[in-house]
Design a protein around this motif. Structure first.
Motif, PDB file in Angstrom:
ATOM      1  N   GLY A  13      28.315  30.511 -56.406  1.00 20.74           N
ATOM      2  CA  GLY A  13      27.762  30.853 -57.726  1.00 20.74           C
ATOM      3  C   GLY A  13      28.420  32.061 -58.372  1.00 20.74           C
ATOM      4  N   ILE A  14      29.479  32.560 -57.751  1.00 21.92           N
ATOM      5  CA  ILE A  14      30.153  33.739 -58.319  1.00 21.92           C
ATOM      6  C   ILE A  14      31.121  33.283 -59.414  1.00 21.92           C
ATOM      7  CG2 ILE A  14      31.871  35.526 -57.797  1.00 21.92           C
ATOM      8  CD1 ILE A  14      30.450  35.819 -55.056  1.00 21.92           C
ATOM      9  N   GLY A  62      28.695  46.428 -54.929  1.00 28.29           N
ATOM     10  CA  GLY A  62      28.681  47.052 -56.254  1.00 28.29           C
ATOM     11  C   GLY A  62      30.049  47.422 -56.791  1.00 28.29           C
ATOM     12  N   HIS A  63      31.118  46.916 -56.155  1.00 29.53           N
ATOM     13  CA  HIS A  63      32.469  47.265 -56.590  1.00 29.53           C
ATOM     14  C   HIS A  63      32.922  46.391 -57.769  1.00 29.53           C
ATOM     15  CE1 HIS A  63      32.393  49.667 -53.132  1.00 29.53           C
ATOM     16  NE2 HIS A  63      32.820  48.789 -52.245  1.00 29.53           N
ATOM     17  N   THR A 106      25.741  35.158 -61.259  1.00 32.82           N
ATOM     18  CA  THR A 106      26.450  36.009 -60.316  1.00 32.82           C
ATOM     19  C   THR A 106      25.405  36.694 -59.464  1.00 32.82           C
ATOM     20  OG1 THR A 106      28.180  36.335 -61.941  1.00 32.82           O
ATOM     21  CG2 THR A 106      28.131  37.879 -60.128  1.00 32.82           C
ATOM     22  N   ALA A 107      25.423  36.376 -58.165  1.00 38.13           N
ATOM     23  CA  ALA A 107      24.366  36.850 -57.299  1.00 38.13           C
ATOM     24  C   ALA A 107      24.611  38.278 -56.826  1.00 38.13           C
ATOM     25  CB  ALA A 107      24.272  35.913 -56.093  1.00 38.13           C
ATOM     26  N   ILE A 111      36.354  38.413 -49.193  1.00 39.22           N
ATOM     27  CA  ILE A 111      36.661  39.578 -50.035  1.00 39.22           C
ATOM     28  C   ILE A 111      35.685  39.722 -51.209  1.00 39.22           C
ATOM     29  CG2 ILE A 111      38.410  40.622 -51.563  1.00 39.22           C
ATOM     30  CD1 ILE A 111      40.545  39.170 -50.000  1.00 39.22           C
ATOM     31  N   ILE A 112      35.565  38.648 -52.003  1.00 36.28           N
ATOM     32  CA  ILE A 112      34.934  38.803 -53.317  1.00 36.28           C
ATOM     33  C   ILE A 112      33.420  39.014 -53.203  1.00 36.28           C
ATOM     34  CG2 ILE A 112      34.562  37.701 -55.572  1.00 36.28           C
ATOM     35  CD1 ILE A 112      37.294  36.273 -55.173  1.00 36.28           C
ATOM     36  N   ALA A 113      32.738  38.135 -52.451  1.00 38.46           N
ATOM     37  CA  ALA A 113      31.274  38.267 -52.356  1.00 38.46           C
ATOM     38  C   ALA A 113      30.870  39.607 -51.734  1.00 38.46           C
ATOM     39  CB  ALA A 113      30.684  37.084 -51.589  1.00 38.46           C
ATOM     40  N   PRO A 114      31.491  40.023 -50.612  1.00 35.14           N
ATOM     41  CA  PRO A 114      31.086  41.320 -50.041  1.00 35.14           C
ATOM     42  C   PRO A 114      31.349  42.502 -50.976  1.00 35.14           C
ATOM     43  CG  PRO A 114      32.456  40.084 -48.472  1.00 35.14           C
ATOM     44  CD  PRO A 114      32.446  39.307 -49.745  1.00 35.14           C
TER      45      PRO A 114
END
Ligand code: TYD
Length: 218
Positions: free
Chosen positions: A129-130, A92-93, A2-3, A84-87
């Protein structure tokens, strides 16, 4: 890998397992502790994803091929990851997704018989890679879950039921594949008995999530 520095959680489960309710409860609880929580749903989640969702789930779309179905689930996912997910993870959310790649592994990979490898390869292409740190898989007898889901669909006049309308044998394969997944990755994938009361299920989920929480920033 998870980057990102946030925490990614997913909810999975058979139809009618109450996963959306539990997701709302845990999100509220985490917000109450001061965390920023971003919720998303698959298929859907983004404006583009909602259009893909309607192609995928509309009951009238009986001719949708298994390969087109597989690729559309990943198209919706790729959009949600980018938008949505990567940003949110980079900020840090906490991100909670109602379904993610595990759904494709069990519905398309196992129940449709397309196999695990193609799903893993598409995940590699689509998800940067998430991967979820923890997956809460709500487990319930197929008959009970489908009865719940189908009566909810009828009451809401919902026509996005193409997958719900699959046979009992299909849904049994889905449930078995979730069990197999939990056995394969016991650290990440936790089977939660969704037959217990809402509060009891919520407490179990809370006890699985809390050890992963970083002290919140505010
Ligand atoms: P939905 O109405 O959101 O059902 P649920 O509340 O059970 O999540 O419909 C999503 C349907 O799509 C559900 O039957 C599971 C299926 N699905 C797949 O087959 N593959 C996937 O990758 C995803 C995300 C969902």
């Amino acid at each position: 890998m998870t980057a990102a520095k946030g925490l990614f959680l997913t909810f999975e489960g058979v139809e009618g397992s109450g996963k959306s309710t539990q997701m709302r409860l845990v999100a509220g609880r985490l917000r109450g502790l001061g965390h920023t929580v971003v919720e998303t749903v698959e298929p859907g989640g983004t404006r583009i994803g909602k259009q893909i969702r309607s192609i995928l789930l509309e009951a009238a779309h009986q001719e949708l091929s298994a390969t087109a179905e597989l690729l559309l689930f990943f198209a919706s996912r790729a959009q949600a990851v980018d938008e949505i997910i990567a940003p949110a993870l980079a900020a840090g959310h906490i991100v909670i997704s109602d379904r993610f790649t595990d759904s494709t592994l069990v519905y398309q990979g196992a129940a449709r018989g397309l196999g695990r490898d193609v799903v893993i390869e598409l995940d590699r292409i689509s998800c940067q890679g998430i991967a979820p740190k923890l997956t809460l898989c709500l487990d319930l007898e197929i008959e009970a879950g489908l009865a719940r889901a189908r009566s909810r669909n009828r009451q809401a006049g919902d026509t996005e039921t193409r997958l719900d309308d699959e046979s009992l044998a299909f849904h049994r394969k889905v449930r078995q594949a979730y069990h197999d997944l939990a056995q394969r990755e016991p650290e990440r994938v936790k089977l939660v008995d969704a037959g217990a009361g809402i509060e009891e299920v919520a407490a179990e989920i809370g006890s699985l999530v809390e050890p992963l929480l970083a002290p919140c920033e505010n």
